[in-house]
Design an enzyme around this catalytic site. Structure first.
Site, mmCIF file in Angstrom:
data_model
loop_
_atom_site.group_PDB
_atom_site.id
_atom_site.type_symbol
_atom_site.label_atom_id
_atom_site.label_comp_id
_atom_site.label_asym_id
_atom_site.label_seq_id
_atom_site.Cartn_x
_atom_site.Cartn_y
_atom_site.Cartn_z
ATOM 1 C CB SER A 107 -0.895 0.007 1.253
ATOM 2 O OG SER A 107 -1.508 1.269 1.408
ATOM 3 C CD GLN A 128 -2.807 1.607 -2.934
ATOM 4 O OE1 GLN A 128 -2.258 1.553 -1.839
ATOM 5 N NE2 GLN A 128 -3.493 2.665 -3.342
ATOM 6 C CE1 TYR A 130 -6.230 4.746 -2.272
ATOM 7 C CE2 TYR A 130 -4.818 4.389 -0.375
ATOM 8 C CZ TYR A 130 -5.988 4.140 -1.054
ATOM 9 O OH TYR A 130 -6.923 3.290 -0.539
ATOM 10 C CB THR A 156 -6.235 2.461 -5.247
ATOM 11 O OG1 THR A 156 -5.553 1.229 -5.076
ATOM 12 C CG2 THR A 156 -7.611 2.378 -4.607
ATOM 13 C CE LYS A 221 -7.414 -2.834 -4.286
ATOM 14 N NZ LYS A 221 -7.997 -1.906 -3.329
ATOM 15 N N GLY A 278 -14.594 -9.580 -0.424
ATOM 16 C CA GLY A 278 -15.434 -10.649 0.098
ATOM 17 C C GLY A 278 -14.954 -12.053 -0.187
ATOM 18 N NE ARG A 280 -14.012 -12.216 4.345
ATOM 19 C CZ ARG A 280 -13.527 -11.226 3.600
ATOM 20 N NH1 ARG A 280 -12.713 -11.466 2.591
ATOM 21 N NH2 ARG A 280 -13.812 -9.961 3.878
#
Ligand code: FNR
Length: 348
Positions: A107, A128, A130, A156, A221, A278, A280
């Site tokens: 990140s 990643q 920003y 992102t 992303k 999500g 999992r």
């Protein structure tokens, strides 16, 4: 001795170990848990049909992308400030990722120096990005991370005005960034959002500019709409991550599972398609691949492992999900990732 499945065990342990505010920061979404839950349920809603009796002795989960070769299609999604969860931080996650022969997106808001994370990982990692408020500041950051060994940039774009939900404890910060630009002062009658924050947010023109600055692969992303996926490809992007940021930014979005098929039919084969939000289990990974994704990212689950057992916990989470993926392949009779893409899921 643990009796719950590993991920539930780690989630429980992480909640017990972490201060309440940090657990909340990790788990929270933009809709009181609803967004996160719908993301998870949407993958579970697709069903798998058993296909026994096929020979699978030489089956494998190898995933290749941009000249890299991983043992499995599971990437660690970018998660900010990992020292919040364990002193091993991003370095621990990166070492685990290498031990499990995979890839990690570090990140922009990492809490340890990116050059040390990559050096300790002993492999190039993805970074990643920003947007840093303007092109000059963004370029400076990119030059630093590429010199440190970043092998791809994941830009992102779905959280242009997101602010941290919590005050960071002493000693934890985004150490790779120079101080953030202050929001532009707004005049009376102007909008704090449009004239303030959004005046520093990136646009499609910046994506086009970014593509020209980079010689490494560029992924975008946080795209959900098919037209945005098309535009990213037309601008020369190498991949997209179909994601609603784990439900953390805009409340009331559709699930990634709902949006993926249209995106795949528009740009599948023209760029790499990754998904998150999500996921999992190995079954969820299988379903995302069957729906046309090339690889899958996990967010919160590896942080549960990190919080519980540091680097070792992250490694075990990756291995656990990979084992589930292999078991799902065995029971559905497919021997590699491209065969998974031929599988029709059952929707009751
Ligand atoms: C994130 N995510 C994220 N994404 C990103 O591009 N940059 C970042 O710094 C962060 N930080 C971050 C912090 C925390 C605590 C979480 C939970 C998530 C989003 C992340 O990359 C990913 O899109 C989601 O986490 C995927 O959803 P699941 O797997 O957590 O459901």
């Amino acid at each position: 001795m643990q009796s719950l499945p590993l991920l539930s065990h780690y989630a429980q342990q992480a909640q017990a170990k972490l201060p309440a505010a940090i657990w909340h920061y990790l788990q929270s979404d933009a809709g009181n848990g609803y967004q996160l839950n719908t993301n998870e349920v949407a993958w579970q809603a697709r069903k798998l049909v058993p296909r026994p009796l096929r020979a699978l002795q030489n089956a494998n989960t190898v995933c290749e992308m941009f000249g890299e070769r991983w043992a499995h299609p599971l990437l660690l999604a970018p998660v900010a400030y990992q020292k919040l969860f364990h002193s091993d931080g991003e370095i621990g996650a990166a070492i685990a990722c290498n031990a499990q022969q995979g890839q990690m997106m570090v990140s922009s808001l990492a809490s340890q120096p990116v050059e040390v994370i990559i050096q300790q990982a002993q492999q190039p990692l993805w970074f990643q990005l920003y947007w840093q408020g303007d092109r000059d500041r963004t370029l400076l950051l990119l030059q630093k991370v590429i010199a440190s060994g970043a092998s791809a940039i994941v830009f992102t774009v779905d959280a242009p005005v997101k602010q941290s939900l919590m005050d960071l404890p002493e000693g934890i910060s985004a150490v790779n960034l120079v101080q953030a630009l202050a929001p532009r002062p707004i005049a009376a009658g102007q909008s704090n959002v449009f004239d303030g924050w959004m005046s520093q947010a990136p646009t499609w023109e910046d994506v086009e500019w970014l593509r020209k600055q980079l010689t490494v692969p560029l992924l975008v992303k946080g795209l959900m709409h098919v037209d945005d996926a098309r535009r990213a490809v037309d601008l020369g992007c190498d991949g997209i991550v179909v994601s609603n940021h784990g439900g953390r930014v805009l409340d009331n979005t559709p699930t990634v599972a709902a949006m993926l098929p249209e995106v795949v039919s528009e740009v599948g084969g023209q760029c790499k398609i990754l998904v998150d939000s999500g996921i999992r289990s190995g079954q969820d990974v299988f379903k995302a691949l069957a729906m046309g994704a090339d690889a899958v990212c996990i967010g919160r689950p590896y942080v549960w492992g990190l919080a519980t057992e540091g680097a070792m916990g992250v490694a075990k989470v990756i291995r656990w999900i990979r084992d589930e993926l292999e078991m799902t392949m065995a029971l559905t009779g497919v021997s590699n990732l491209s065969d998974i893409r031929q599988v029709d899921l059952y929707q009751s």
